[in-house]
Design an enzyme around this catalytic site. Structure first.
Site, short mmCIF file in Angstrom:
data_model
loop_
_atom_site.label_atom_id
_atom_site.label_comp_id
_atom_site.label_asym_id
_atom_site.label_seq_id
_atom_site.Cartn_x
_atom_site.Cartn_y
_atom_site.Cartn_z
N CYS A 83 -84.93 -7.71 46.58
CA CYS A 83 -86.02 -6.73 46.46
C CYS A 83 -87.39 -7.30 46.75
O CYS A 83 -88.36 -6.55 46.89
CB CYS A 83 -86.00 -6.12 45.07
SG CYS A 83 -84.45 -5.26 44.68
N HIS A 341 -88.37 2.88 46.78
CA HIS A 341 -88.07 1.44 46.84
C HIS A 341 -87.11 1.10 47.98
O HIS A 341 -85.96 0.71 47.74
CB HIS A 341 -87.50 0.99 45.49
CG HIS A 341 -87.26 -0.46 45.36
ND1 HIS A 341 -87.95 -1.42 46.09
CD2 HIS A 341 -86.39 -1.15 44.55
CE1 HIS A 341 -87.52 -2.62 45.74
NE2 HIS A 341 -86.57 -2.48 44.82
#
Length: 394
Positions: A83, A341
């Site tokens: 991430c 995201h």
């Protein structure tokens, strides 16, 4: 002596629910990368290197992505750091400029994701997070999917240790959804009451669906330049300087408790380095984009970044210190929870938001008088990148 490093241009796509738009990752890269180059006022022919981040995709997808911008033969490096991929591409681009290896570098990130919870691609080998999962499973009974379990467990540990409440975590979700109403790039632009946040479907206690970041498609980009390039092309008026930056990976103390397993100690170490290099402290910061993949992680990160003492994140929430009118505005973009995201793009979208904030061009979500910005992007397994920015012209 290290060279000064500047963000001369930024761009991003709107973040979208996977499958809701007829596009592919080259389209995303063309849109975000083209916007960043146009924002900087430079052509792709001046870019000397490119670092391109994505998590889900075939090898050399980075080349295919930037070929939409030009075919100039420059080095293109594919980046994957879970991430924190987007901010890792940013870190590498800044490192190339800081070290005098290039004067103009493109950092670009994108993601084309599958619907639903994150899943592994290869099941015939050790999973990168297995060490973390096994360590946490000794402390908390395992529950699927792993990501909300891990960050939810960290939140529960914080509640047990410090008396943090379910409502305090939910207030973070309420804040970030409210902030996203003013962000045209956000995947979601709906405000919710605290009651609606609390009453949403429970994913893993204390987390409800409206406190969890969604899967998303999208791209972000930044043009990173040296002081020499900045002056030669007269870009200082819009540029922001990276005045401190650090990447930290897991340490032995990562595996001591649930809060550390999800990266709090990595964050604290990186933040300490950034404050030292930038010559600032938390009280000097005006606006922050941090990695709120889950509301529990935002609260834990307040403490890791030094916004308050350990265990006092809930007090910041209750005091309204992390929204407009408070001591800091955290995630004016809506954060990962509401902006979305797309893993490879998140860090560069954070960079774009903070660049706009420091320019004073963030429209209805502008933080008044923003002069110092802080970015935090984390990927389990693990790496965290923390970056501090100031306007080039102060």
């Amino acid at each position: 002596m290290a060279n000064r490093v500047f963000v001369a241009g930024v761009g991003m796509t709107k973040f979208e629910k996977p499958g809701s738009r007829d596009w592919d990752y080259p389209d995303m890269a063309r849109e975000a990368g083209g916007a960043a180059l146009a924002d900087a006022g430079v052509g792709y022919d001046l870019v000397e290197q490119a670092f391109v981040g994505y998590v889900y995709g075939e090898s050399t997808s980075g080349q295919r992505a930037v070929y939409e911008l030009g075919l100039t033969g420059i080095p293109v490096v594919n980046v994957n750091n879970n991430c924190s991929t987007g901010s890792t591409a940013l870190f590498l681009a800044a490192q190339a400029v800081r070290g005098g290896l290039a004067d103009c570098v493109l950092a670009l990130g994108f993601e084309k994701m599958q619907k639903g919870s994150l899943a592994s691609t290869y099941d015939d080998r050790e999973q990168p997070l297995m060490k973390h999962i096994l360590a946490l499973a000794e402390l908390r009974e395992f529950a699927a999917p792993p990501a909300p379990w891990m960050f939810g467990a960290a939140g529960r540990e914080h509640m047990e240790r410090y008396g943090t409440t379910v409502e305090q975590f939910a207030k973070i979700g309420e804040k970030n959804h409210r902030h996203s109403v003013n962000n045209p790039y956000a995947q979601f632009q709906d405000a919710y009451t605290l009651r609606e946040i609390l009453d949403a479907k429970e994913i893993y206690p204390p987390l409800t669906r409206l406190q969890c970041s969604p899967t998303s498609d999208g791209s972000g980009a930044a043009v990173i330049v040296s002081e020499r390039f900045l002056e030669r092309h007269d870009l200082a008026g819009k540029a922001v300087e990276i005045v401190g930056q650090s990447m930290v990976t897991d340490m032995t103390n990562t595996f001591t408790d649930a809060i550390s397993i999800v990266g709090a100690k990595m964050t604290a170490s990186a933040a300490e380095q950034v404050y030292s290099r930038a010559g600032i402290g938390p009280s000097d910061v005006d606006v922050i984009e941090l990695h709120d993949c889950f509301s529990t992680n935002e609260l834990i990160t307040y403490e890791a970044l030094g916004l308050c003492a350990e265990g006092e994140g809930g007090k910041l929430v209750d005091a309204g210190d992390t929204t407009y009118g408070g001591r800091w505005v955290v995630n004016p973009s809506g954060g990962l929870i509401s902006k979305g995201h797309p893993l490879g793009a998140t860090g560069l979208a954070q960079c774009a938001e903070l660049t706009w904030q420091l320019r004073g061009s963030a429209d209805n979500r502008q933080v008044d008088g923003a002069k110092v910005a802080l970015q935090h992007n984390i990927g389990l397994g693990g790496a965290v990148v923390v970056t501090a920015y100031r306007p080039a012209e102060r």
